[in-house]
Design a protein around this motif. Structure first.
Motif, PDB file in Angstrom:
ATOM      1  N   LYS A 169     -42.646  38.876  99.862  1.00 20.92           N
ATOM      2  CA  LYS A 169     -43.509  39.514  98.869  1.00 20.92           C
ATOM      3  C   LYS A 169     -43.048  39.212  97.437  1.00 20.92           C
ATOM      4  O   LYS A 169     -43.852  38.901  96.568  1.00 20.92           O
ATOM      5  N   PHE A 170     -41.758  39.282  97.169  1.00 16.97           N
ATOM      6  CA  PHE A 170     -41.230  39.055  95.825  1.00 16.97           C
ATOM      7  C   PHE A 170     -40.609  37.667  95.672  1.00 16.97           C
ATOM      8  O   PHE A 170     -39.901  37.397  94.706  1.00 16.97           O
ATOM      9  N   LYS A 171     -40.856  36.800  96.657  1.00 14.42           N
ATOM     10  CA  LYS A 171     -40.346  35.413  96.664  1.00 14.42           C
ATOM     11  C   LYS A 171     -38.816  35.361  96.598  1.00 14.42           C
ATOM     12  O   LYS A 171     -38.229  34.460  96.000  1.00 14.42           O
ATOM     13  N   THR A 172     -38.178  36.340  97.184  1.00  8.99           N
ATOM     14  CA  THR A 172     -36.715  36.362  97.250  1.00  8.99           C
ATOM     15  C   THR A 172     -36.243  35.323  98.263  1.00  8.99           C
ATOM     16  O   THR A 172     -36.762  35.275  99.374  1.00  8.99           O
ATOM     17  N   PRO A 173     -35.280  34.483  97.907  1.00  6.96           N
ATOM     18  CA  PRO A 173     -34.785  33.458  98.848  1.00  6.96           C
ATOM     19  C   PRO A 173     -33.883  34.069  99.924  1.00  6.96           C
ATOM     20  O   PRO A 173     -32.670  33.855  99.938  1.00  6.96           O
ATOM     21  N   TYR A 174     -34.509  34.864 100.812  1.00  7.32           N
ATOM     22  CA  TYR A 174     -33.723  35.658 101.773  1.00  7.32           C
ATOM     23  C   TYR A 174     -32.965  34.794 102.770  1.00  7.32           C
ATOM     24  O   TYR A 174     -31.879  35.164 103.216  1.00  7.32           O
ATOM     25  N   VAL A 175     -33.514  33.624 103.118  1.00  5.52           N
ATOM     26  CA  VAL A 175     -32.815  32.747 104.078  1.00  5.52           C
ATOM     27  C   VAL A 175     -31.497  32.270 103.477  1.00  5.52           C
ATOM     28  O   VAL A 175     -30.440  32.330 104.118  1.00  5.52           O
ATOM     29  N   ALA A 176     -31.547  31.823 102.221  1.00  5.04           N
ATOM     30  CA  ALA A 176     -30.337  31.350 101.538  1.00  5.04           C
ATOM     31  C   ALA A 176     -29.326  32.485 101.372  1.00  5.04           C
ATOM     32  O   ALA A 176     -28.115  32.295 101.552  1.00  5.04           O
TER      33      ALA A 176
END
Length: 302
Positions: free
Chosen positions: A1-8
């Protein structure tokens, strides 16, 4: 939703948690080894970039005592890494291998890159191996670094006709090539354009200096202006005293573009004042490289 790079973030977090189970001295040595490797590869990169003879590689800073500083750096850093011990080398090798694996299966297929090493190999083997993507990338880096904003001159040069001639030719034959190349672009008959170029040359020579000529003519009509770039390695025979003209800027414009005509002459004058201009012009690999010399030349932009 907030384009947070959660995978990284998750992967980085996993590495951090894993590192907590390592011995402190091993962790410190591993981190130091990775840092030292960046210094080592920086030294290697300077040598590769310099020896690849990339036209658009124009760093602000030039390393003194090249290449000895880089060679000493490579040897010194290699010795330091070896002295770190097997555990540090093993952990560092694992991190490097992981990075290469991720790039190979993920990054490589999502980006198009060309490497300086390929240009160095091309230079050594004299075989065409590159598509000059790196030159284009370096050109954009220079534009961003130097805060270069494109003006009208840049836009015209980007779309202009470039003639790259190998053999020596007389000026009349050369003007015929210009007339043929530009007649359809500016909607003037080839014969009329050729006559205008020859008449202008008879009035007074358009040879500006040794090896450089700027033939410029006024054509009928309104709101029309074009530039043609030409390199003749064998030399264009303008006159007995000017028989080896290698660089030509042909300017063709209507009377209402006279002010811009003068601005273009000023821009060209600033570019060719560079003491390395003639060397770069003759060494350029292709037509796009010739354009890049003009587009990245030092001048005041308007």
């Amino acid at each position: 939703k907030f384009k947070t790079p959660y995978v990284a973030i998750l992967l980085t977090g996993a590495f951090m948690i894993f590192s907590l189970f390592l011995k402190l001295d091993t962790l410190v040595k591993t981190a130091s080894t990775v840092l030292i490797l960046t210094f080592l590869f920086s030294c290697v990169s300077v040598i590769i970039m310099r020896e690849s003879r990339l036209q658009n590689y124009r760093p602000y800073f030039r390393s003194p005592l090249y290449p000895w500083i880089q060679i000493i750096g490579i040897l010194g850093f290699s010795f330091m890494i070896i002295e770190m011990g097997k555990k540090a080398l093993g952990a560092s090798s694992f991190l490097i291998a992981t990075g290469i694996f991720v790039y190979w299966v993920y990054g490589r297929i999502r980006t198009t890159r060309e490497y300086a090493l390929l240009h160095l190999i091309q230079r050594i083997t004299a075989k065409e191996l590159t598509t000059h993507l790196l030159e284009t990338e370096l050109k954009e880096i220079i534009r961003e670094r130097d805060d270069i904003i494109k003006d009208r001159f840049d836009k015209i040069v980007e779309n202009c006709v470039v003639l790259d001639i190998e053999k020596s030719i007389p000026v009349k034959e050369f003007f015929s090539l210009i007339a043929k190349a530009l007649s359809s672009r500016i909607n003037i008959e080839q014969s009329i354009l050729l006559e205008l170029l020859l008449e202008r040359e008879k009035e007074s020579s358009t040879v500006i200096s040794t090896g450089l000529a700027i033939p410029h003519i006024i054509i009928p009509g309104k709101l029309s202006f074009d530039i043609l770039l030409a390199r003749c390695k064998g030399g264009i025979y303008f006159s007995p005293t000017n028989s080896e003209i290698h660089a030509v800027f042909a300017l063709i414009g209507t009377k209402d573009e006279r002010n811009y005509h003068l601005r273009t002459l000023s821009a060209i004058a600033q570019i060719v004042l560079d003491p390395n201009f003639e060397i770069q012009w003759m060494a350029a690999k292709n037509k796009e490289a010739l354009k890049d010399i003009i587009l990245l030349g030092k001048r005041k932009r308007q």
